[in-house]
Design a protein around this motif. Sequence first.
Motif, mmCIF file in Angstrom:
data_model
loop_
_atom_site.group_PDB
_atom_site.id
_atom_site.type_symbol
_atom_site.label_atom_id
_atom_site.label_comp_id
_atom_site.label_asym_id
_atom_site.label_seq_id
_atom_site.Cartn_x
_atom_site.Cartn_y
_atom_site.Cartn_z
ATOM 1 N N SER A 1 0.813 -1.204 0.000
ATOM 2 C CA SER A 1 0.000 0.000 0.000
ATOM 3 C C SER A 1 0.845 1.251 0.000
ATOM 4 O O SER A 1 0.354 2.329 -0.292
ATOM 5 N N TYR A 2 2.125 1.120 0.377
ATOM 6 C CA TYR A 2 2.985 2.303 0.311
ATOM 7 C C TYR A 2 3.550 2.514 -1.075
ATOM 8 O O TYR A 2 3.855 3.627 -1.469
ATOM 9 N N PHE A 3 3.736 1.407 -1.808
ATOM 10 C CA PHE A 3 4.421 1.560 -3.091
ATOM 11 C C PHE A 3 3.475 1.632 -4.272
ATOM 12 O O PHE A 3 3.788 2.258 -5.261
ATOM 13 N N TYR A 4 2.329 0.964 -4.178
ATOM 14 C CA TYR A 4 1.408 0.989 -5.307
ATOM 15 C C TYR A 4 0.193 1.772 -4.880
ATOM 16 O O TYR A 4 -0.612 1.318 -4.097
ATOM 17 N N LYS A 5 0.052 2.964 -5.417
ATOM 18 C CA LYS A 5 -1.023 3.815 -4.937
ATOM 19 C C LYS A 5 -2.394 3.286 -5.324
ATOM 20 O O LYS A 5 -3.386 3.653 -4.715
ATOM 21 N N ASP A 6 -2.460 2.418 -6.337
ATOM 22 C CA ASP A 6 -3.795 1.959 -6.727
ATOM 23 C C ASP A 6 -4.334 0.913 -5.772
ATOM 24 O O ASP A 6 -5.448 0.468 -5.937
#
Lengths: 196, 380, 387
Positions: A22-27
């Motif tokens: 959830s920190y790296f992939y905003k989707d």
Amino acid sequence: MNYPGKGLVEGLAVTARNFVGSYFYKDRLTTVQYPEERIQTPENSRTFPFLVFDESPDKPRCTACKICEVECPPKCIYIVMDRDDKGKPLQRPKAFDIDISVCMQCQICVEVCPFESIKMDNDYEKSKYGRFNDLVQRLPDLLKSNDYYRQIKPVEAAEVDAKLKAEAEAKAAKKAAAVAAAAAKAAATPPAGSAT
Amino acid sequence: MIAAPSTIPAGGAITTQLLEVSIGPQHPSTHGVFRMDVVLDGEVVRALKPVVGYLHRNHEQLAEKMSWLGSMPYTDRLDYFNSMSNNWAYALAVEKLAGIKVPERAEYIRVIMAELSRLQNHASAIGFLLQDCGAWGTPLLYAFKEREKILDFFETVSGSRMMCNYFRFGGVRVDLNDEMLAMARKIVAEFPKFLDEFEKLMTTNEVVLARCQRVGILPKELAIAGSISGPVARASGVEYDIRKVDKYGVYGQLEFGVPVGAVGDVYDRYYIRVLEMRESVKILQQVLRDIPAGPMQAVEVKLRGFKIPVGDGYGRVEGPKGELGFYLVSEGGPKPYRYHIRPPSFINLTVLEDMCVGHKVADAIIILGSIDIVLGEVDR
Amino acid sequence: METIYQLLHVTFANVPAWTVQVAAFLIPIAFIFGVYPAIFALTTLVERKALGRIQNRYGPNRVGIFGILQPLADGLKILLKEDIVPRVADKFTHFLAPVLIVVPGLLVYLVVPVAPGMVAVDLKIGVLFALAVGTMSVIALFMAGWASRNKFSLLGAVRAVAQVVSYEVPTVMAGVAVIMAAGTLSTLTIVERQGGGILNISNWYVFRPWGLVGFVLFVIGGLAESARCPFDLPEAESELIGGYHTEYSGFKFALFQMGEYLAGMAMAGVTVTLFLGGYMGPGSGPGLVGSLIAMLWFFSKLAGMIMLNIWIRGTWPRLRVDQLMGFAWKVLLPLALVNIVAVGFWHFLTPRPLAWVVTTGWLVIWFLVLTKCNASAILEKREYRYV
């Protein structure tokens, strides 16, 4: 390899992957910061009805035929026909109230209207502070122009415009044909006082 | 009502009294306004009485005053999780009575909507079941992420996320264009990934297994005797799925399996729903591949002044919660004479007591969650 | 405290001895009262944000940047709530219970060392004190349930007491293994024994076979004693009614939460001390810089343990009360006893590789035996057919 406690450890791995992801992939994060950001609703989205006028609010498309009032399932529409001084009905509404605390957004009024005059809006921010009569929308609130309709629902508005134009042209053609037929009939019969 | 505390008479055995507790109607785990009066002996449930009626909205009576089409938006609000199936059941009943033939494209569209509805219903149902078990929201929110995509699709097509009012007699209201079909294909393509992740999180989890296995067993004979339908019955071993029996719509031409369980406890009901979701994905893939072009509604159906010839009939579909049926009696007029709904949640609740007796209180909550009720349907 | 006394005595040599003593007495207490409740406030926020991220959403982020003022907002809200006391409740006990639940949590921090020589009280029986005092919160739970004069609070309190007491036993036994290996009950000495080795890390007791098993037991026991998921049946008793804190509102309820979290963090602190090497890490040693690095190591390990608690909370559902008790008495207690025997093997078998092999083998065999005996009832493989 099946060791006791395997299901527990795999579950931890899934949540860890979601946490880090959830920190790296905003989707992965599906929420938006309302009210600073708003999700764009699709075109077909419907909330509450409104009345369409073409040139000015004095000439709405609605003719106060009361079909929508009859067909509305929760009976949230109240219409009063405008009459002139002698009591003859003018084909437009004097009062048109929709109680949006009763309206269940079913869109049946839109489907049964023969004049394409009531359409569904997609504005959902309609909260009011008052409890009793603030949620009744009266005629001035409901009248919105055809440009507004084209703006919120371009595809649907284009279809409606095309249909109305075709109807108007058909009516004009019929009228022209009737005038031509009357003129032809007048030309065919001898004028009064010329035969004898 | 609380019983008096237990007394210890001099020189004798300890006597205890049974405790009568009412769980609900305001309760975080009862899926709506629902009340259970349980009689407890310490921790063990001795008797249970479900009390319903807190959400009664007079639907059947209202329908007698409205035109045939006017009841369609009200059927959305029956089982408010999947409005598409409710619409279909009503439309099916009316079409049977009036003898209307539905065009093929509309049948395919109906199957797409119903199966998508089934996917999001089962996902939320098992999410809520695990929430009752105590997993603080994690499986529920994963399920809701998928549900969001499906609800966005419903909004794009019919205008509203939950109360779709999409079906009409003889077809559907709005046609699906290519953009909407692409959206549906994308949802179906991403769904198995969510299912795999979910299974890894929960299905082999030892705590879930310890909580759910051998709890709330429903024997097959009792399921048949109690008219239970849907995943609850199939988990107990009853091989009955209306899609295979009646073959309504185009289900007769589609290839899919119907999973059936053996034991009938909470774990079986949970896992049957997971398997059913996988089968629904298969159905959707076939339908989205084969959808034909054509009209979306039968042209002879009028919008206003629609009348049905005299007679009565019963139309039913396999809703995600069980068999949803509509019994309509028509006198030839524009309004129904009698309009009765057979709600699956209500009928599935009748065996709640038999499943809960002998288990502990915490199990009673989980068993209720595994039946998957929606109060809109139970109370109408 | 002794170290601080020495430091101050040396620096301020002209001041009378009693001021230095009082200062040496007050500084650690101020440290405990200041730091640990602040960590508690931060933990409530971090827990909500971490749970949110696990569930693919943001946590609170409206109040202050990244929601950093959220604990303040929550504290204000709960202070302003009405304090309801039932008319038939036992007033004195009802008032005393939330106070009494905070005290043992704070007392345990007295024997947890944060830097070389920096422990509030260097007791020779440090571990015994920590475990004994930590269990005192059970009395407060029962007082809360009894004083509410509510049948369901009493039920919830009884269950909570049973849970805490039965998980205390394997926890203490796991601690016994460490005590046997270190040969002392003083926490400071135990941490010092875990120094040395490669980078001050390889001597941590968690890297020994018996230490690993002891660590797992201690973590599970810590979760159960602070009534966190998957053992949060007392807390989430909202399946029936509210449990032992039903009749509390306002600040007393906040004190219950604080007591519970402080006890949980205290158990985490003791776990770090006993198994994870306390403040030991590369760079920690005597002297000012070494002490600061040591403190950094201690608090990061504590933070790691708290994150582990939150991670477990977000993943696993909760156990039912009879399964909980069965797990403690039938699986964890025998494992703890077996662990003690393993430490014996480790101590007496002289060639180190032989000790490693024998200890690891002993523990693995017993782990498999115990789980096989107890798990055969639950993990069934189901077959589903398609029609």
